[in-house]
Design a protein around this motif. Structure first.
Motif, PDB file in Angstrom:
ATOM      1  N   THR A 225       0.916  -1.088   0.044  1.00  0.00           N
ATOM      2  CA  THR A 225       0.031  -0.057  -0.042  1.00  0.00           C
ATOM      3  C   THR A 225       0.829   1.346   0.006  1.00  0.00           C
ATOM      4  O   THR A 225       1.630   1.327   0.528  1.00  0.00           O
ATOM      5  CB  THR A 225      -1.028   0.006   1.155  1.00  0.00           C
ATOM      6  OG1 THR A 225      -0.154   0.215   2.491  1.00  0.00           O
ATOM      7  CG2 THR A 225      -1.825  -1.208   1.178  1.00  0.00           C
ATOM      8  N   ASP A 235      -3.465   7.731  -3.809  1.00  0.00           N
ATOM      9  CA  ASP A 235      -2.987   6.607  -3.005  1.00  0.00           C
ATOM     10  C   ASP A 235      -3.286   5.274  -3.861  1.00  0.00           C
ATOM     11  O   ASP A 235      -3.984   5.336  -4.743  1.00  0.00           O
ATOM     12  CB  ASP A 235      -3.964   6.491  -1.780  1.00  0.00           C
ATOM     13  CG  ASP A 235      -3.924   7.781  -0.984  1.00  0.00           C
ATOM     14  OD1 ASP A 235      -2.619   8.411  -1.016  1.00  0.00           O
ATOM     15  OD2 ASP A 235      -4.670   7.679   0.111  1.00  0.00           O
ATOM     16  N   THR A 237      -2.625   0.606  -4.189  1.00  0.00           N
ATOM     17  CA  THR A 237      -2.442  -0.754  -3.513  1.00  0.00           C
ATOM     18  C   THR A 237      -1.763  -1.549  -4.687  1.00  0.00           C
ATOM     19  O   THR A 237      -2.189  -1.372  -5.709  1.00  0.00           O
ATOM     20  CB  THR A 237      -3.687  -1.497  -3.112  1.00  0.00           C
ATOM     21  OG1 THR A 237      -4.164  -0.880  -1.961  1.00  0.00           O
ATOM     22  CG2 THR A 237      -3.167  -2.838  -2.604  1.00  0.00           C
TER      23      THR A 237
END
Length: 293
Positions: A225, A235, A237
């Motif tokens: 992550t 952001d 993953t």
């Protein structure tokens, strides 16, 4: 070239890594570093290590931030039992962006413990905290009245970040016949991949290494992550799997072939999910001969 195309890092004493977030732009990235390391044995059980290095990261895409900086660190290790060792470390990193306004300082204080659980098993633990202080420029939406006056809806502002972030590692290594298995979880701060100054990453990895007389095969799976510390741009993953095959050519040279597949899932921002395939081949040379292990 590019980010993330390597076996998982296991030495977190450096505190800051160039292996930044996903390289979301398909452009060439060149990272160069020069390192000096000195180890002093104070006794048969205690040693001190000091190191320093300079680094530069250049990205082909003109919209991404380049990085120029240096690192310094010191470690104290003491073996208090036959198979147990404690370590204490401090590191400091500073870098500037060369194509845009911005810089960062990152200091980390950490303590570690390593112990052997059996003839073929080891456990490594490290925990610490780092202080990040950075400055940069980000885009902002202007007030409607100011927008009509200036003729644009967006502007730029200087922002500053001063925060503390955890720094941790837990790794278990198990020998199985001639093979080795390593399970690892780590949390650290890295370069922001050109879109931000610095980023926090959580990573879990499983690596299997099978050596032979002239060949060495390794395979790994990684889940990661990623979160920008100084921008809300994105952001993500990441899930990745890869393999490496090495063939010893002589006591001083080795040919290496690597392949890795990665999938990126972005939670927010302007970016979308994508897949990446990476393949590489090269030769490693040791002037004094390859070290064992």
């Amino acid at each position: 070239f590019g980010g993330g195309f390597a076996a998982p890092e296991t030495d977190l004493s450096a505190a800051f890594f160039f292996d930044g977030g996903p390289e979301v732009f398909h452009s060439r990235t060149v990272a160069n570093t020069a390192l000096a390391d000195l180890v002093i044995a104070l006794s048969t059980r205690t040693s001190v290590s000091v190191a320093g290095d300079g680094f530069v990261v250049e990205r082909q895409h003109r919209g991404l931030a380049d990085t120029l900086g240096w690192r310094a660190r010191a470690d104290l290790a003491h073996r208090y039992a036959r198979h147990k060792t404690v370590t204490f470390s401090y590191s400091f990193t500073h870098f500037d962006h060369t194509r845009a306004f911005g810089s960062a300082d990152y200091a980390v204080y950490a303590a570690g413990h390593s112990l052997r659980l059996g003839k073929r098993a080891e456990l490594d633990l490290l925990a610490g905290v780092g202080r990040l202080r950075s400055a940069g420029v980000r885009r902002v939406e202007l007030d409607p009245e100011i927008s009509r006056l200036l003729g644009t809806s967006r502007g730029a502002e200087i922002f500053r970040v001063d925060t503390w972030t955890p720094h941790a590692l837990a790794a278990w290594t198990q020998g199985i016949g001639r093979a080795g298995l390593r399970l690892e979880f780590s949390r650290w701060v890295s370069d922001g991949g050109g879109l931000s100054g610095m980023a926090r990453q959580n990573q879990g990895s499983l690596t299997l290494s099978v050596p032979a007389r002239s060949w060495r095969l390794s395979a790994s799976t990684v889940a990661r992550t990623y979160r920008s510390l100084d921008t809300l741009l994105y952001d993500s993953t990441t899930a990745a799997a890869g393999a490496s095959l090495a063939r010893r050519l002589s006591p001083h040279a080795e040919a290496v072939f690597r392949y890795q597949y990665s999938f990126y899932d972005f939670h927010r921002g302007l970016l979308s999910n994508f897949h990446r395939h990476q393949a590489a081949a090269g030769v490693t040379f040791w002037p004094l001969g390859r070290r064992s292990g």
